[in-house]
Design a protein around this motif. Structure first.
Motif, mmCIF file in Angstrom:
data_model
loop_
_atom_site.group_PDB
_atom_site.id
_atom_site.type_symbol
_atom_site.label_atom_id
_atom_site.label_comp_id
_atom_site.label_asym_id
_atom_site.label_seq_id
_atom_site.Cartn_x
_atom_site.Cartn_y
_atom_site.Cartn_z
ATOM 1 N N THR A 59 14.689 -54.831 -29.754
ATOM 2 C CA THR A 59 15.045 -53.806 -28.789
ATOM 3 C C THR A 59 15.064 -52.450 -29.475
ATOM 4 O O THR A 59 15.340 -52.348 -30.673
ATOM 5 C CB THR A 59 16.421 -54.075 -28.150
ATOM 6 N N THR A 60 14.773 -51.412 -28.716
ATOM 7 C CA THR A 60 14.791 -50.062 -29.253
ATOM 8 C C THR A 60 16.163 -49.430 -29.046
ATOM 9 O O THR A 60 16.938 -49.842 -28.182
ATOM 10 C CB THR A 60 13.726 -49.191 -28.567
ATOM 11 N N ASP A 61 16.437 -48.401 -29.843
ATOM 12 C CA ASP A 61 17.707 -47.706 -29.709
ATOM 13 C C ASP A 61 17.602 -46.598 -28.662
ATOM 14 O O ASP A 61 16.597 -46.507 -27.939
ATOM 15 C CB ASP A 61 18.168 -47.155 -31.062
ATOM 16 N N GLU A 62 18.617 -45.755 -28.581
ATOM 17 C CA GLU A 62 18.640 -44.716 -27.546
ATOM 18 C C GLU A 62 17.559 -43.665 -27.741
ATOM 19 O O GLU A 62 17.267 -42.885 -26.827
ATOM 20 C CB GLU A 62 20.021 -44.048 -27.511
ATOM 21 N N ASN A 63 16.912 -43.654 -28.928
ATOM 22 C CA ASN A 63 15.820 -42.716 -29.189
ATOM 23 C C ASN A 63 14.442 -43.368 -29.056
ATOM 24 O O ASN A 63 13.424 -42.718 -29.304
ATOM 25 C CB ASN A 63 15.969 -42.114 -30.581
ATOM 26 N N GLY A 64 14.414 -44.634 -28.713
ATOM 27 C CA GLY A 64 13.136 -45.319 -28.575
ATOM 28 C C GLY A 64 12.571 -45.823 -29.881
ATOM 29 O O GLY A 64 11.373 -46.121 -29.963
ATOM 30 N N ASN A 65 13.399 -45.953 -30.909
ATOM 31 C CA ASN A 65 12.946 -46.444 -32.206
ATOM 32 C C ASN A 65 13.405 -47.885 -32.400
ATOM 33 O O ASN A 65 14.497 -48.273 -31.975
ATOM 34 C CB ASN A 65 13.509 -45.583 -33.341
ATOM 35 N N GLU A 111 7.157 -51.033 -37.186
ATOM 36 C CA GLU A 111 8.147 -49.977 -36.996
ATOM 37 C C GLU A 111 7.621 -49.033 -35.926
ATOM 38 O O GLU A 111 6.602 -48.374 -36.116
ATOM 39 C CB GLU A 111 8.409 -49.226 -38.298
ATOM 40 N N VAL A 112 8.281 -49.027 -34.785
ATOM 41 C CA VAL A 112 7.812 -48.240 -33.650
ATOM 42 C C VAL A 112 8.735 -47.056 -33.427
ATOM 43 O O VAL A 112 9.953 -47.159 -33.611
ATOM 44 C CB VAL A 112 7.712 -49.122 -32.382
ATOM 45 N N GLU A 113 8.140 -45.930 -33.056
ATOM 46 C CA GLU A 113 8.891 -44.703 -32.828
ATOM 47 C C GLU A 113 8.551 -44.129 -31.457
ATOM 48 O O GLU A 113 7.424 -44.267 -30.966
ATOM 49 C CB GLU A 113 8.546 -43.656 -33.904
ATOM 50 N N ASN A 114 9.525 -43.494 -30.850
ATOM 51 C CA ASN A 114 9.317 -42.769 -29.593
ATOM 52 C C ASN A 114 8.801 -43.676 -28.483
ATOM 53 O O ASN A 114 8.004 -43.264 -27.638
ATOM 54 C CB ASN A 114 8.353 -41.589 -29.803
ATOM 55 N N ALA A 115 9.265 -44.918 -28.490
ATOM 56 C CA ALA A 115 8.956 -45.832 -27.393
ATOM 57 C C ALA A 115 10.007 -45.647 -26.296
ATOM 58 O O ALA A 115 10.703 -44.635 -26.252
ATOM 59 C CB ALA A 115 8.911 -47.262 -27.905
ATOM 60 N N ILE A 116 10.130 -46.603 -25.403
ATOM 61 C CA ILE A 116 11.094 -46.502 -24.309
ATOM 62 C C ILE A 116 12.490 -46.779 -24.855
ATOM 63 O O ILE A 116 12.700 -47.798 -25.521
ATOM 64 C CB ILE A 116 10.728 -47.494 -23.201
ATOM 65 N N PRO A 117 13.456 -45.933 -24.629
ATOM 66 C CA PRO A 117 14.808 -46.162 -25.152
ATOM 67 C C PRO A 117 15.478 -47.395 -24.544
ATOM 68 O O PRO A 117 15.254 -47.731 -23.381
ATOM 69 C CB PRO A 117 15.560 -44.882 -24.759
#
Length: 309
Positions: free
Chosen positions: A211-217, A149-155
């Protein structure tokens, strides 16, 4: 093939997993914190001298891994649109334009892709969990459940996750291994890597992507099966059949390790039976995935390492 070196993931946080009565590898589920890769061997500033700071541009030290025409047929859209712009400035990492969505038509790649800055990735965090073991069933041979679970990555970005194997050296104090960036503080040498999840399907198949969402999560949950490693680190030669032969250890020779040569070339279905496993998240700034190899133009952006005692 220098791009594969980043899969060592040495810069990520390390979790020491103790045996808590559940067999080697400790408790049924172990969790560690993800961190951004901060090693200048993998990500640098424009001069290639150090890790970027603040809003400095990010450059990939090794954007190309292997000759992919041996495994994957050309993608016309990739070749004709995004590929030339990346090839003109190979090492500058780019990120999706604002509002980017994939798979909606021929205009996906038309907007300019802005350069990636260190401030875009430095705060990447999240968790990686190893376990529990999923038993053998009619659907497969079982394996170890891995949850990232990744947070604050590239959106709005394309990622893959890689399982990187380190093994115990018989004599980590050997002068050959001193100051080697691919020998971990626990005395384990880099052997090779594998894509998270299924081992082999079609050449372009991959289930280690998210893939990450618009928040980079973003997140991915897979069962990692045992099997032969697919990655050949560094400049070690590929065998006649890269999906069957090798790899050979990147550090030293097979006889330098406590594991047998046959064990070195494989990963256990119970990951806690290994000496050390790193999970590395690769950002694909060409927005492509390449099956059991990371492919060109990927940045090894975040990671975490589990040392099993």
């Amino acid at each position: 093939m220098a791009g594969m070196l980043g899969l060592a993931g040495l810069a990520g946080p390390t979790v020491a997993v103790q045996d808590e009565g559940g067999g080697r590898g400790g408790s049924p589920r172990s969790t560690g914190e993800i961190g951004a890769v901060t090693n200048p061997a993998f990500v640098t500033n424009a001069q290639g001298e150090r890790v970027p700071e603040g809003d400095e541009l990010v450059f990939d030290t090794g954007p190309v891994s292997i000759p992919l025409d041996r495994f994957v047929e050309a993608d016309d859209q990739y070749d004709n649109t995004l590929f030339p712009s990346l090839n003109d400035s190979r090492q500058l990492v780019v990120k999706p334009p604002e509002g980017y969505t994939r798979g909606t038509g021929d205009t996906d790649y038309d907007a300019p892709w802005p350069p990636l800055r260190w401030s875009d990735v430095a705060g990447t965090g999240g968790t990686a969990s190893v376990g529990p073991m999923v038993p053998e069933s009619s659907d497969g041979d079982g394996g170890t459940r891995i949850t990232i679970e990744v947070e604050n990555a590239i959106p709005n970005a394309q990622y893959t996750v890689w399982v990187v194997k380190f093994a115990s050296l018989k004599d980590p104090n050997d002068e050959r291994f001193q100051d080697n960036p691919f020998v971990s503080p626990a005395g384990n040498g880099l052997v090779g890597f594998h894509n998270l999840g299924q081992k082999f399907g079609g050449p372009g198949d991959s289930e280690n992507a998210f893939t990450t969402d618009e928040n980079g999560n973003g997140s991915i949950d897979r069962v990692n099966e045992g099997g032969r490693l697919s990655g050949v680190p560094g400049f070690n030669p590929l065998g006649d059949d890269p999906l069957e032969d090798g790899p050979v250890p990147f550090v030293g020779e097979s006889e330098d390790y406590e594991q047998s040569e046959g064990q070195l070339n494989r990963i256990q279905s119970v990951l806690g039976m290994e000496d050390q496993i790193s999970f590395v998240g690769a950002y694909h700034y060409d927005d492509q995935t390449w099956g059991v190899y990371p492919g060109p133009w990927h940045l090894n952006q975040f990671g975490v390492s589990f040392v099993f005692n």
